[in-house]
Design an enzyme around this catalytic site. Structure first.
Site, PDB file in Angstrom:
ATOM      1  N   THR A 198      37.438-122.714 -33.262  1.00  0.00           N
ATOM      2  CA  THR A 198      37.712-121.352 -32.842  1.00  0.00           C
ATOM      3  C   THR A 198      39.217-121.260 -32.696  1.00  0.00           C
ATOM      4  O   THR A 198      39.855-122.203 -32.229  1.00  0.00           O
ATOM      5  CB  THR A 198      37.039-120.999 -31.500  1.00  0.00           C
ATOM      6  OG1 THR A 198      35.626-121.064 -31.655  1.00  0.00           O
ATOM      7  CG2 THR A 198      37.386-119.583 -31.035  1.00  0.00           C
ATOM      8  N   ARG A 226      22.620-117.787 -35.897  1.00  0.00           N
ATOM      9  CA  ARG A 226      23.212-118.068 -34.573  1.00  0.00           C
ATOM     10  C   ARG A 226      24.613-117.422 -34.461  1.00  0.00           C
ATOM     11  O   ARG A 226      25.444-117.543 -35.338  1.00  0.00           O
ATOM     12  CB  ARG A 226      23.323-119.577 -34.381  1.00  0.00           C
ATOM     13  CG  ARG A 226      23.902-120.008 -33.023  1.00  0.00           C
ATOM     14  CD  ARG A 226      25.389-120.303 -33.109  1.00  0.00           C
ATOM     15  NE  ARG A 226      25.909-120.806 -31.832  1.00  0.00           N
ATOM     16  CZ  ARG A 226      27.216-120.934 -31.582  1.00  0.00           C
ATOM     17  NH1 ARG A 226      28.107-120.589 -32.477  1.00  0.00           N
ATOM     18  NH2 ARG A 226      27.614-121.373 -30.428  1.00  0.00           N
ATOM     19  N   THR A 249      37.658-120.867 -26.352  1.00  0.00           N
ATOM     20  CA  THR A 249      37.131-121.781 -27.370  1.00  0.00           C
ATOM     21  C   THR A 249      36.206-122.777 -26.685  1.00  0.00           C
ATOM     22  O   THR A 249      36.475-123.197 -25.555  1.00  0.00           O
ATOM     23  CB  THR A 249      38.255-122.520 -28.105  1.00  0.00           C
ATOM     24  OG1 THR A 249      37.668-123.537 -28.931  1.00  0.00           O
ATOM     25  CG2 THR A 249      39.244-123.179 -27.158  1.00  0.00           C
TER      26      THR A 249
HETATM   27  N1  GLY Z   1      33.135-120.868 -29.413  1.00  0.00           N
HETATM   28  C1  GLY Z   1      32.661-120.673 -30.705  1.00  0.00           C
HETATM   29  C2  GLY Z   1      31.210-120.801 -30.845  1.00  0.00           C
HETATM   30  O1  GLY Z   1      30.542-121.392 -29.996  1.00  0.00           O
HETATM   31  O2  GLY Z   1      30.700-120.311 -31.807  1.00  0.00           O
END
Ligand code: GLY
Length: 333
Positions: A198, A226, A249
């Site tokens: 991220t 997802r 993140t």
């Molecule tokens: N933090 C990014 C995710 O879990 O998709």
């Protein structure tokens, strides 16, 4: 010229505080199992170079009087275009060996926001999130509809294979081996080693306006459409001039359940805490329930900070009157 009052590094929490709100930007390129042992000197140098480039691109926008929105967009585009990070080019693979990208952006002036989820052919998802915010009446678009909107907005589209990288494919193969005894990935507890990533940026501009942007490829071997926290306003991204701007993140499921970004800014707003203190509290609480990750924060006073509860977080900042600070690991060598 604003006065730098304090520059102090507190382990995993660094703070820059000023007499009055100056311009500044903080970026991250993901947090997780990032250790010195697993990284060569050349890799480390490459990460520092790209973080520095991204933060400088964003800061240049602020310096010439541009908006914090333009600054965070500029920084995130650099990170999305780099194969080093899990966003845009270099995004992790889904279980089905493709890429599905999430992103969001928020304007602290008015809490306008735009987000996209599960897009597969948009070169820079952050530009699509921004188009959703500025060119539509909606906040979040997903999948094929988001891609149709991207086409209508004449954003650059790419084949899904554009996002391919060898080292992410190797990570997928490792993840699939671990998943193999189970019927599907969603039945297997998440392993932080399966993904790193991220990217994000938060900034304050000359008018004191805050903005935040977050973009990701999500989780290696993800399945069933997802979606993580990155496109969820209040979870992986938040900005409000009355409190702070946050980009997160980490393990998205936890960031969604604990509304991490909004919780940090709520503590600033209602408990009169600094963003740095609020962020540290929230990340420590998240660790206790099993949530790994980190955040970057800027508050309405221009205080820039980061904090994380993992071994490392790719991160950099540039504040008015200062040099770029770029760091990777939790501890100094
Ligand atoms: N933090 C990014 C995710 O879990 O998709």
């Amino acid at each position: 010229m604003k006065t730098l009052l304090l520059a102090v590094a507190l382990g995993t929490c660094s703070v820059l505080a000023y007499a009055k709100a100056p311009i500044g930007i903080v970026i991250h390129g993901g947090a997780g199992t990032i250790s010195r042992d697993s990284m060569s000197a050349a890799q480390e140098q490459a990460y520092h170079a790209m973080l520095t480039h991204a933060v400088n691109q964003g800061y240049a926008v602020l310096e010439r009087g541009g908006s914090s929105l333009d600054a965070v967009t500029a920084a995130v585009i650099v990170l999305e275009d780099s194969p080093l990070f899990n966003a845009g080019k270099g995004a992790v693979y889904t279980f089905d060996e493709s890429h599905e990208l999430d992103a969001s952006i928020m304007d602290g002036r008015n809490r306008n926001a735009g987000a996209v989820a599960g897009v597969s052919n948009v070169k820079n998802p952050i530009l699509l999130a921004r188009a959703v915010m500025e060119k539509s009446v909606h906040v979040m678009l997903a999948g094929k509809g988001a891609e149709q909107f991207a086409k209508e907005q004449q954003l650059e589209l790419v084949d899904n294979s554009y996002f391919n990288t060898e080292f992410r494919y190797d990570a997928l193969k490792r993840a699939k081996q671990a998943i193999a005894p189970q019927p599907h990935q969603a039945a297997v507890p998440y392993d932080p080693a399966w993904k790193m990533g991220t990217v994000g940026a938060v900034a304050i501009d000359k008018k004191g306006n805050l903005a935040a942007a977050t973009s990701t490829g999500g989780m290696t071997a993800k399945r069933y459409g997802r979606i993580g926290d990155a496109p969820v306003i209040g979870a992986g991204n938040f900005a409000d001039n009355k409190s702070c701007a946050v980009s997160a993140t980490g393990h998205g499921e936890f960031f969604i359940r604990y509304q991490v970004a909004a919780d940090i800014c709520a503590r600033v707003k209602y408990q009169n805490k600094t963003a740095a203190v609020a962020a540290k509290e929230v990340m420590a609480e998240l660790k206790k329930v099993g949530g790994d990750g980190g955040v970057i924060v800027v508050d309405q006073k221009g205080q820039l900070s980061w904090t994380f509860n993992t071994e490392g977080m790719y991160r950099a900042l540039k504040a008015e009157g200062g040099e770029v600070i770029s760091e990777i690991f939790a501890t100094k060598p």
